[in-house]
Scaffold this motif. Structure first.
Motif: not given
Length: 960
Positions: A475-498
């Motif tokens: 079975s699949a898991f973690l299909e929600h977009p939040v688990f797929h959007k933040y692969r670069s550190e730039t995007e991850m850093m901005r997500y945590l800041r947001k």
């Protein structure tokens, strides 16, 4: 401990206390004058009864500067030895992604936040917790998960009591797989005894008698690494009306069929290996997930999705929010906290890696384990289990000591398993993790061989996967977009800041919550917790590798004992509620040692924090409520009468001091004497210890035991709702009954999974005491009391102050009473709380301990300027209420009722309200440049409970 104490005039220019205490010496003089006291000492004399005042300075080491204290912590840390620990038992090496370490764990925007009881200003951490819940639900295959529990062992105990409540079976037994982690069994044994639950420990396939139990706990994979199919056992439990619980490793669930698909009702476990360091045992975020229909009996906090006044989605706590205050002794659990900061880290670890990253990690770990097992077979050692995920256990007989010794020479810890535990022979367990490399596996082989070495790549080609074919996850898991959007550190850093920008934490403004002591969590105090010497130790390493932790525990315990007046301290309880429970167990064990097991009545004032009666019930006691008078004091006559009436069965009284109403009650010594005279012990709740340090000691005026909230008085940050620490101090006669190893004569057994609870955060409190010293701690207490009286004095002309002592003073907090304004204008306490957000403040404690009131605790760390800003906001709000009183504004159309105002209000094209947009969005005194806007408007709580959504929406909800 006998170092000289510096006086206030001798403190160096680097004195930390001057930065911890917010008001300057000149501010203190002005505040003292404002409250009408002769001087600060005179004010303290009017607040604290002379009969309990400490007549000497505390015998504490001289205050250290930040540099000196950090150097001392380096000395302590250096006595720990960081080996590669392959011990397992639910604790594993992991890699905390640096982007998460820097932007969450080391970021005050995350670690200084409070529990999200005001959801409009908590949307960032609530979203992160919703992500955690979604992660857990997906991995376990069960639809509803809570926002974390304290550790795996206590989560198992909570699951046991949930099963008892929910099961159709009325049997008195609870079955426990003999191959659960030993610390889990230890906590279950402690929890079961007072509740009259009979634990049945055995092999599920051979010893389970379903009709004799109301539930069963299975470990998946088990503590020795075996992966077994539990479906037949679960079916038997269900057929007899029982509840099936599985303790499951979340990383294993990436590759294994999840508990929900196996028919399990409840899954529990630890998310430690999702990026959270071992830290000698904690803090770590445990999890619990349940099948549909059990959500309303699930303990802990549950984040749900609701809507705000504009109909926009908004997060909030659902169902269990502070249930202890509502249901008290009938509460499902005494837990009123979670491990929010650690749950956020675990959730962001899953966001950072995504499902494909977790699969890669899990496959690599399993591949290493398969190769390890193949190599051991080449060396003539046969693993006990064929089907494994990451742990290999092998019988070694009398070779055990030599193998362990050779491994330690290579700085590797393996698990020592005595004969008769995993099988007739002594055995060794080897648990691999994401940090394990090929060189470590080769070193383990050398430890077994005693000489010649195998090479990893020559063995790898012969190793087959060891997962049982029928249990491989499809079975699949973690299909929600939040688990797929933040692969670069730039995007991850901005997500945590947001996310952090959506919250209001102590790094932005004063959080004046009564009873919660939201004080400074200084940077220097926080620094040691990420040092490898503290963060990377397994809780069950040999004692010689943890000498630093032993020294840290000894120093902190001795300082806490001196501060509180107790003779011994246990650091094991990893939350205030756990401290209460441990203290009550110590009292029960003491009575039992004297042949007085029948002493089970616990007297609790009606004003007590809700965890008190819940803890008493968990400890097997019967709660008898003692009334309070109109001034909020315990009714001494009622206490005397009930103590006498229950003298034969009286176990104890639980008294919060100063009281929950924020007053030092004059008759405290008499209360304690009354309880003692009737054969009981006195439990003094240490929640309000910040009003006493250096001025009075709980153990001196009648306390036998108290818990000490290190996350309040001693500066461990609240972390958005956890971690916490609740050590207990006891007088000498209770010392033999402190929690710990149940094999120790008199000990009450374990109350947390690890011996030192959440050990890795103990440096925070140790640093605080070392840097403050005796004079600094006393000054902090005095200013905390001054600040509360200053706020009470300033607000009294506008809002009645509900409780004061005979001299008109409050302690470290005050309760303001706007209830008459509700009657005259319809303005509610929630209107005031939400309007404070527009002024940039978190609300005080709402409707506790008195419904419809606000309890304010300014702490010593807030400057006079910040106190004045808060007072000005409250006065301005009172003027807005006056406009309603005078008929110039309808309450339903007022800024109060529409608060908090958001950028949506600022940008609304259709502004038809009777007040100006600027008046709502930028009230007087608010700096427009630095204005904090809540991300959502007022949230509809009722809607959220009626339409319970506790996980991120499925992908289908987002359309094509």
């Amino acid at each position: 401990m006998n170092a000289p104490v510096r006086t206030q005039t001798e403190t160096p220019a680097t004195d930390f206390a001057r930065r911890h205490v917010g008001p300057s010496p000149r501010d203190v003089e002005v505040m003292v004058e404002a409250v009408g006291a002769k001087n600060l000492e005179a004010l303290i004399g009017e607040v604290i009864p002379p009969s309990i005042r400490l007549a000497r300075p505390l015998a504490l080491p001289a205050a250290l500067s930040e540099t000196e204290a950090l150097a001392r912590m380096r000395e302590i840390a250096a006595q720990n030895q960081v080996f590669v620990s392959l011990i397992g038992q639910g604790y594993h090496g992991t890699v905390l992604p640096p982007v998460i370490q820097r932007n969450v764990l080391e970021n005050p925007a995350w670690y200084t936040a409070y529990t999200p009881y005001q959801p409009e200003i908590s949307q960032g951490r609530l979203e992160a917790l919703m992500t955690f819940q979604t992660m857990v639900a997906d991995l376990t295959g069960l639809p509803i998960a809570n926002a974390s529990l304290l550790d795996e062992a206590t989560a198992a105990a909570e699951a046991m009591t949930l099963a008892r409540r929910a099961a159709k079976s009325k049997a008195a037994g609870f079955f426990v797989d003999r191959n659960v982690h030993p610390q889990t069994l230890a906590v279950l044994e402690t929890r079961a005894a007072p509740l009259g639950i009979s634990l049945v420990v055995g092999d599920p396939d051979k010893n389970l008698e379903p009709e004799a139990v109301f539930g069963a706990l299975l470990q998946y994979p088990d503590t020795f690494g075996a992966v077994r199919d539990p479906r037949a056992v679960i079916e038997k439990v269900h057929a007899a009306g029982g509840i099936a619980v599985m303790a499951a490793d979340p990383l294993a669930l990436v590759l294994l069929v999840p508990p929900g698909e196996l028919g399990c009702d409840v899954a529990i476990g630890s998310t430690q290996r999702f990026g959270v360091p071992m830290g000698f045992g904690g803090p770590h975020a445990a999890y619990m997930a349940v099948r549909k229909g059990l959500e309303r009996t699930m303990p802990g906090r549950l984040v749900g999705l609701s809507v705000d006044s504009r109909g926009n989605p908004a997060y909030r706590l659902a169902l269990q929010t502070r249930e202890q205050h509502i249901r008290r002794e009938k509460a499902t659990s005494n837990i009123c906290t979670a491990q929010v900061l650690l749950a956020v880290i675990a959730a962001m670890y899953a966001v950072h890696h995504g499902p494909e990253g977790l699969i890669e990690i899990a496959r690599r770990v399993h591949r290493h384990a398969a190769v390890l097992a193949a190599g051991l077979r080449r060396l003539g050692v046969t693993p006990l289990a064929g089907a494994i995920f990451d742990t290999v256990t092998v019988p070694v007989g009398d070779r055990q000591a030599d193998i362990l010794s050779r491994a330690r020479e290579a700085r590797i810890n393996l698990r020592e398993i005595p004969a008769g535990i995993a099988g007739p022979e002594a055995a060794i367990g080897i648990a691999l993790d994401e940090t394990t490399g090929e060189a470590v596996i080769e070193a383990v082989w050398r430890a077994f061989s005693g000489g010649g070495a195998l090479r990893y790549d020559e063995v790898a080609g012969t190793a087959d996967p060891r997962l049982p074919p029928g249990l491989v996850r499809t079975s699949a898991f973690l299909e929600h977009p939040v688990f797929h959007k933040y692969r670069s550190e730039t995007e991850m850093m901005r997500y945590l800041r947001k996310l952090s920008d959506r919250d209001l934490a102590l790094d932005r403004a004063m959080i004046p919550l009564g009873s919660c002591t939201m004080k400074l969590n200084a940077t220097a105090e926080m620094m040691p917790i990420t040092w490898p010497e503290f963060s990377s130790l397994h809780p069950f390493v040999p004692a010689e590798q943890a000498k630093g932790y032993a020294l840290l525990a000894d120093e902190l315990s001795r300082m806490l004992a001196e501060i509180t007046g107790y003779d011994a301290v246990s650091l094991q309880p990893n939350a205030g509620s756990q401290g209460e429970y441990a203290g009550l167990l110590a009292i029960r064990a003491y009575h039992a040692s004297r042949g007085e097991e029948h002493r089970t009545v616990c007297l609790i004032p009606a004003s007590a924090h809700g965890t008190n009666p819940a803890s008493a019930t968990m400890a097997g006691m019967t709660v008898v409520v003692v009334g309070c008078d109109r001034d909020g004091n315990i009714d001494l006559a009622d206490l005397r009468a009930k103590a006498a009436a229950h003298a034969e069965k009286l176990a104890c009284a639980m008294i919060t001091y100063p009281s929950t109403h924020g007053v030092f009650e004059e008759a405290i010594r008499e209360m304690c004497e009354t309880v003692h005279a009737n054969g009981g012990q006195v439990y003094l709740d240490g929640a309000n210890l910040n009003a006493q340090v250096g001025l009075a000691r709980l153990g001196d005026y009648g306390g036998d035991v108290s818990h000490i909230n290190l996350h309040k008085t001693f500066c461990i940050p609240h972390g958005g709702g956890g971690p916490g620490m609740g050590p207990i101090g006891v007088k000498a006669h209770l010392a033999p009954f402190l929690p710990g190893d149940a094999s120790r004569p008199g000990a009450t057994g374990a109350v947390s999974a690890a011996p030192l609870g959440s050990a890795s955060i103990l440096p925070i409190s140790t640093m605080y005491v070392l840097m403050m010293g005796e004079a600094g701690l006393r000054r902090a207490t005095e200013v905390a009391i001054l600040s509360a009286n200053y706020v009470a004095k300033r607000l009294a002309p506008y809002f009645p102050v509900l409780y004061r002592n005979g001299k008109g003073r409050v302690a470290h907090e005050c309760i303001v009473d706007p209830r008459a304004l509700k009657e005259s204008t319809g303005t509610t306490v929630d209107d005031i709380a939400k309007r404070l957000i527009d002024y940039g403040f978190h609300a005080p404690t709402v409707s506790f301990p008195v419904a419809g009131t606000l309890m304010i605790e300014p702490t010593e760390s807030e400057s006079k300027a910040e106190l004045d800003r808060f007072v000005a906001a409250m006065i301005a709000i009172r003027k807005e209420i006056s406009a309603i009183e005078e008929g110039r504004m309808e309450v339903g159309a007022s800024p109060l009722r529409h608060a908090p105002h958001t950028v949506h209000d600022l940008a609304d094209d259709d502004w038809s309200r009777p007040y100006k947009r600027a008046e709502g969005c930028f009230p007087d005194g608010v700096d427009r440049l630095d204005k904090y806007f809540a991300p959502v408007n007022r949230i509809d709580a009722v809607y959220g409970d009626r339409h319970l959504v506790c996980a991120c929406p499925p992908v289908s909800a987002y359309g094509g």
